[in-house]
Design an enzyme around this catalytic site. Structure first.
Site: not given
Ligand SMILES: [Zn+2]
Length: 280
Positions: A205, A207
């Site tokens: 991840d 982000r």
């Protein structure tokens, strides 16, 4: 020539006279990383700023859902500055055909406000990661489409309203659409959504929630708010960027036979999705 006109039109907002007009109207503002408005011509207190263009009234119709939002387009100024410099070079070289390529690299985030932020006491908020296949194409491989639509519906029918922050650079949990397509092929060969990222040498991840944090500070303005998510990590990430007063509201929707395995991987990874949520 018409095409060039349209492409030029896309960039007219960076024309200094248009920029001045929008600024004078209050439709183009800058905020700093702390979500504090930077007065025109004044240097920000620190770091880079975010330009916000809006409000732009947008009536949405998604399936059975009808909701009116005020849309704000939000872009990080470091990115905008680079694009503007390159655009000037291209213009000088008459390289008009490259403008579209240039523009596509600029992650323009969106804020959709429902209701009047001045009257908010504890608004309902969704920070939604862009997903072309789910949000636009209606792919059932993930639950992004139903999550976005249900979020807008829930915020729209909430007594106070709230906002949806649409993060444009979050495709495939930050790896981009191209790599996401590759992970789908790996998943079809037996890997789960997180393993597939690792096989490609990419983080589970990646982000970046820092812009979302700045936008929440500006729009929610320090009030407590309810965040629609099943992902405790998202609450922590926003907290790391100094966002306070978050209460998490469960947001399970769109479970189908095509995405049950994907949701189960999310559950193993820490999303608070119960067994009952995933049952038929
Ligand atoms: Zn998705």
């Amino acid at each position: 020539m018409a095409e060039i006109g349209i492409i030029r039109g896309m960039f007219t907002y960076i024309d200094p006279s248009v920029r001045e007009r929008l600024t004078a109207q209050g439709n183009l503002i800058q905020i700093d990383r702390e979500g504090v408005r930077v007065e025109p011509g004044k240097a920000p207190s620190y770091g880079s700023t975010i330009s916000i263009l809006g409000p732009i009234p947008l009536p949405l119709e998604l399936g059975d859902l009808n909701v009116d939002v005020n849309w704000y387009a939000c872009v990080r100024n470091t990115e905008l500055g680079k694009i503007e410099e390159l655009a000037d070079d291209l213009r000088a070289q008459d390289g008009q055909q490259s403008f579209a390529t240039l523009a596509s690299y600029m992650a323009v985030n969106s804020v959709m406000v429902i209701g009047n932020p001045d009257t908010w006491e504890n608004p309902l908020v969704r920070v939604h990661s862009s997903c072309l296949t789910g949000d636009v194409f209606g792919s059932q491989r993930c639950e992004c489409g139903p999550q976005m639509q249900t979020a807008l519906g829930r915020i729209g029918s909430d007594a106070q309203g709230g906002m949806l922050v649409y993060m444009a650079g979050h495709e495939g949990r930050g790896i981009g659409l191209w790599a996401k397509a590759a992970t789908y092929l790996l998943q079809d060969a037996g890997e789960d959504t997180y393993q597939a990222n690792r096989t490609l040498g990419l983080p589970d991840d990646s982000r970046d929630f820092s812009d979302a944090a700045s936008l929440l500070k500006y729009f929610v303005d320090g009030k407590p708010f309810r965040l629609l998510t099943n992902n405790p990590k998202k609450v922590n990430d926003l907290g790391d960027f100094g966002v306070t007063g978050i209460s998490r509201v469960k947001h399970v929707t769109g479970v189908t036979s095509s995405n049950r395995r994907y949701l189960s991987a999310k559950q193993d990874w820490g999303h608070e999705i119960s067994k009952e949520d995933l049952s038929d």
